[in-house]
Write a protein that holds these residues in place. Structure first.
Motif, PDB file in Angstrom:
ATOM      1  N   LEU A 185      -3.216  45.492  15.641  1.00  0.00           N
ATOM      2  CA  LEU A 185      -4.834  45.444  15.690  1.00  0.00           C
ATOM      3  C   LEU A 185      -5.072  44.498  16.870  1.00  0.00           C
ATOM      4  O   LEU A 185      -4.769  43.160  16.561  1.00  0.00           O
ATOM      5  CB  LEU A 185      -5.612  45.187  14.544  1.00  0.00           C
ATOM      6  N   TRP A 186      -5.483  44.478  17.830  1.00  0.00           N
ATOM      7  CA  TRP A 186      -5.958  43.654  18.765  1.00  0.00           C
ATOM      8  C   TRP A 186      -7.796  43.249  18.708  1.00  0.00           C
ATOM      9  O   TRP A 186      -8.480  44.325  18.769  1.00  0.00           O
ATOM     10  CB  TRP A 186      -5.820  44.250  20.182  1.00  0.00           C
ATOM     11  N   ASP A 187      -7.874  42.053  18.400  1.00  0.00           N
ATOM     12  CA  ASP A 187      -9.233  41.493  18.176  1.00  0.00           C
ATOM     13  C   ASP A 187     -10.080  41.519  19.342  1.00  0.00           C
ATOM     14  O   ASP A 187      -9.717  40.384  20.302  1.00  0.00           O
ATOM     15  CB  ASP A 187      -9.261  40.369  17.304  1.00  0.00           C
ATOM     16  N   GLN A 188     -10.757  42.531  19.782  1.00  0.00           N
ATOM     17  CA  GLN A 188     -11.653  42.361  21.157  1.00  0.00           C
ATOM     18  C   GLN A 188     -13.122  41.678  20.485  1.00  0.00           C
ATOM     19  O   GLN A 188     -13.659  41.422  21.509  1.00  0.00           O
ATOM     20  CB  GLN A 188     -11.655  43.908  21.594  1.00  0.00           C
ATOM     21  N   TYR A 189     -13.268  41.966  19.429  1.00  0.00           N
ATOM     22  CA  TYR A 189     -14.748  41.557  19.054  1.00  0.00           C
ATOM     23  C   TYR A 189     -15.053  39.971  19.286  1.00  0.00           C
ATOM     24  O   TYR A 189     -16.170  39.808  19.728  1.00  0.00           O
ATOM     25  CB  TYR A 189     -14.731  41.833  17.567  1.00  0.00           C
ATOM     26  N   HIS A 190     -14.066  39.411  18.985  1.00  0.00           N
ATOM     27  CA  HIS A 190     -14.362  37.668  19.113  1.00  0.00           C
ATOM     28  C   HIS A 190     -14.117  37.344  20.811  1.00  0.00           C
ATOM     29  O   HIS A 190     -14.313  36.205  21.026  1.00  0.00           O
ATOM     30  CB  HIS A 190     -13.640  37.210  18.178  1.00  0.00           C
ATOM     31  N   SER A 191     -13.817  38.285  21.599  1.00  0.00           N
ATOM     32  CA  SER A 191     -13.946  38.092  23.036  1.00  0.00           C
ATOM     33  C   SER A 191     -15.336  38.160  23.736  1.00  0.00           C
ATOM     34  O   SER A 191     -15.696  39.115  23.122  1.00  0.00           O
ATOM     35  CB  SER A 191     -12.996  38.683  23.980  1.00  0.00           C
ATOM     36  N   HIS A 231      -9.218  41.343  28.105  1.00  0.00           N
ATOM     37  CA  HIS A 231      -9.383  42.674  27.306  1.00  0.00           C
ATOM     38  C   HIS A 231      -7.839  43.361  27.478  1.00  0.00           C
ATOM     39  O   HIS A 231      -7.243  43.134  28.647  1.00  0.00           O
ATOM     40  CB  HIS A 231     -10.050  43.735  28.271  1.00  0.00           C
ATOM     41  N   LEU A 232      -7.590  44.079  26.711  1.00  0.00           N
ATOM     42  CA  LEU A 232      -6.038  44.588  26.540  1.00  0.00           C
ATOM     43  C   LEU A 232      -5.804  45.576  27.618  1.00  0.00           C
ATOM     44  O   LEU A 232      -4.436  45.529  28.178  1.00  0.00           O
ATOM     45  CB  LEU A 232      -6.112  45.563  25.283  1.00  0.00           C
ATOM     46  N   TYR A 233      -6.977  46.210  28.183  1.00  0.00           N
ATOM     47  CA  TYR A 233      -6.648  47.006  29.602  1.00  0.00           C
ATOM     48  C   TYR A 233      -6.920  46.389  30.618  1.00  0.00           C
ATOM     49  O   TYR A 233      -6.636  47.230  31.882  1.00  0.00           O
ATOM     50  CB  TYR A 233      -7.811  48.414  29.125  1.00  0.00           C
ATOM     51  N   ILE A 287      -1.535  50.337  19.366  1.00  0.00           N
ATOM     52  CA  ILE A 287      -2.394  49.108  19.605  1.00  0.00           C
ATOM     53  C   ILE A 287      -3.794  49.710  19.216  1.00  0.00           C
ATOM     54  O   ILE A 287      -4.298  50.589  20.006  1.00  0.00           O
ATOM     55  CB  ILE A 287      -2.352  48.250  20.685  1.00  0.00           C
ATOM     56  N   ASP A 288      -4.424  49.153  18.346  1.00  0.00           N
ATOM     57  CA  ASP A 288      -5.868  49.432  18.188  1.00  0.00           C
ATOM     58  C   ASP A 288      -6.793  48.567  18.600  1.00  0.00           C
ATOM     59  O   ASP A 288      -6.405  47.393  18.308  1.00  0.00           O
ATOM     60  CB  ASP A 288      -6.227  49.982  17.045  1.00  0.00           C
ATOM     61  N   LEU A 289      -7.944  48.872  19.080  1.00  0.00           N
ATOM     62  CA  LEU A 289      -8.788  47.638  19.282  1.00  0.00           C
ATOM     63  C   LEU A 289      -9.992  47.375  18.290  1.00  0.00           C
ATOM     64  O   LEU A 289     -10.362  48.404  17.760  1.00  0.00           O
ATOM     65  CB  LEU A 289      -9.787  47.846  20.731  1.00  0.00           C
ATOM     66  N   LEU A 290     -10.084  46.230  18.006  1.00  0.00           N
ATOM     67  CA  LEU A 290     -11.182  46.075  16.903  1.00  0.00           C
ATOM     68  C   LEU A 290     -12.387  45.308  17.492  1.00  0.00           C
ATOM     69  O   LEU A 290     -12.333  44.527  18.321  1.00  0.00           O
ATOM     70  CB  LEU A 290     -10.651  44.766  15.959  1.00  0.00           C
ATOM     71  N   LEU A 332       0.405  43.661  12.506  1.00  0.00           N
ATOM     72  CA  LEU A 332      -0.012  42.531  13.288  1.00  0.00           C
ATOM     73  C   LEU A 332      -1.371  42.460  13.771  1.00  0.00           C
ATOM     74  O   LEU A 332      -1.895  43.601  14.114  1.00  0.00           O
ATOM     75  CB  LEU A 332       0.831  42.398  14.310  1.00  0.00           C
ATOM     76  N   LEU A 333      -2.100  41.473  13.434  1.00  0.00           N
ATOM     77  CA  LEU A 333      -3.513  41.313  13.971  1.00  0.00           C
ATOM     78  C   LEU A 333      -3.328  40.167  15.225  1.00  0.00           C
ATOM     79  O   LEU A 333      -2.902  39.200  15.104  1.00  0.00           O
ATOM     80  CB  LEU A 333      -4.447  40.599  13.061  1.00  0.00           C
ATOM     81  N   ILE A 334      -3.600  40.496  16.740  1.00  0.00           N
ATOM     82  CA  ILE A 334      -3.549  39.701  17.578  1.00  0.00           C
ATOM     83  C   ILE A 334      -5.061  39.136  18.047  1.00  0.00           C
ATOM     84  O   ILE A 334      -5.913  39.922  18.218  1.00  0.00           O
ATOM     85  CB  ILE A 334      -2.855  40.419  18.754  1.00  0.00           C
ATOM     86  N   ILE A 335      -5.171  38.053  17.784  1.00  0.00           N
ATOM     87  CA  ILE A 335      -6.521  37.243  18.080  1.00  0.00           C
ATOM     88  C   ILE A 335      -5.981  36.537  19.403  1.00  0.00           C
ATOM     89  O   ILE A 335      -5.488  35.455  19.426  1.00  0.00           O
ATOM     90  CB  ILE A 335      -6.726  36.285  17.195  1.00  0.00           C
ATOM     91  N   MET A 336      -6.792  36.956  20.514  1.00  0.00           N
ATOM     92  CA  MET A 336      -6.138  36.332  22.279  1.00  0.00           C
ATOM     93  C   MET A 336      -7.335  35.891  22.463  1.00  0.00           C
ATOM     94  O   MET A 336      -8.402  36.425  23.069  1.00  0.00           O
ATOM     95  CB  MET A 336      -5.785  37.706  22.771  1.00  0.00           C
TER      96      MET A 336
END
Length: 146
Positions: free
Chosen positions: A24-30, A56-58, A75-78, A92-96
């Motif tokens: 899970l890719w944390d996009q919300y906090h970006s 952004h992941l993409y 990979i899913d986007l949160l 796994l949660l990725i906070i990038m």
């Protein structure tokens, strides 16, 4: 005059992969462009004062996305706060490069997910200073405003 036509489309659908392959890719906090003018955190780039490309992941993490897919990860986007996902679905949660603060409920949920639900978390971050950000001002050339 309107016309109707059919376009054949094939979409591959897979069953939900095992938890260990789900990320899970944390996009919300970006920060989403152009929500704010944030100083650039790109090391080595001299002529880019603002972080305008958006993490952004993409986008700027596309190579990482492709490499993870090649290794068999899904990979899913949160796109919402942490209280809106089930930790038992993800390994796994990725906070990038997070740029938004976590709420109290989010922090509590994340701690429970790590301690009791076996969620792994990868955090990649650099700096954050509320005091510094409150003093930073930028002149925006397009609107000619501060």
């Amino acid at each position: 005059d309107t016309r109707e036509f059919n376009i054949p489309v094939k979409i591959p659908v897979v069953k939900s992969p095992p938890r260990k392959q789900r990320v899970l890719w944390d996009q919300y906090h970006s920060i989403s462009f152009p929500e704010a003018y944030v100083p650039s955190d790109t090391i080595g780039v001299q002529n880019q004062d603002l972080d305008w490309p958006v993490d952004h992941l993409y986008g700027n993490f596309r190579t990482l996305f492709q490499q993870m897919r090649e290794k068999g990860f899904y990979i899913d986007l949160l796109l919402r706060p942490f209280n809106h996902f089930n930790a038992l679905d993800y390994g796994l949660l990725i906070i990038m490069d997070s740029e938004k603060e976590f709420g109290v409920e989010e922090s509590q949920k994340l701690e429970k997910d790590i301690r009791y639900r076996g969620l792994n978390v990868l955090v990649a971050a650099d700096w954050y200073s509320e005091r510094y950000l409150s003093k930073v001002r930028f002149f925006e050339a397009e609107t000619k405003s501060w």
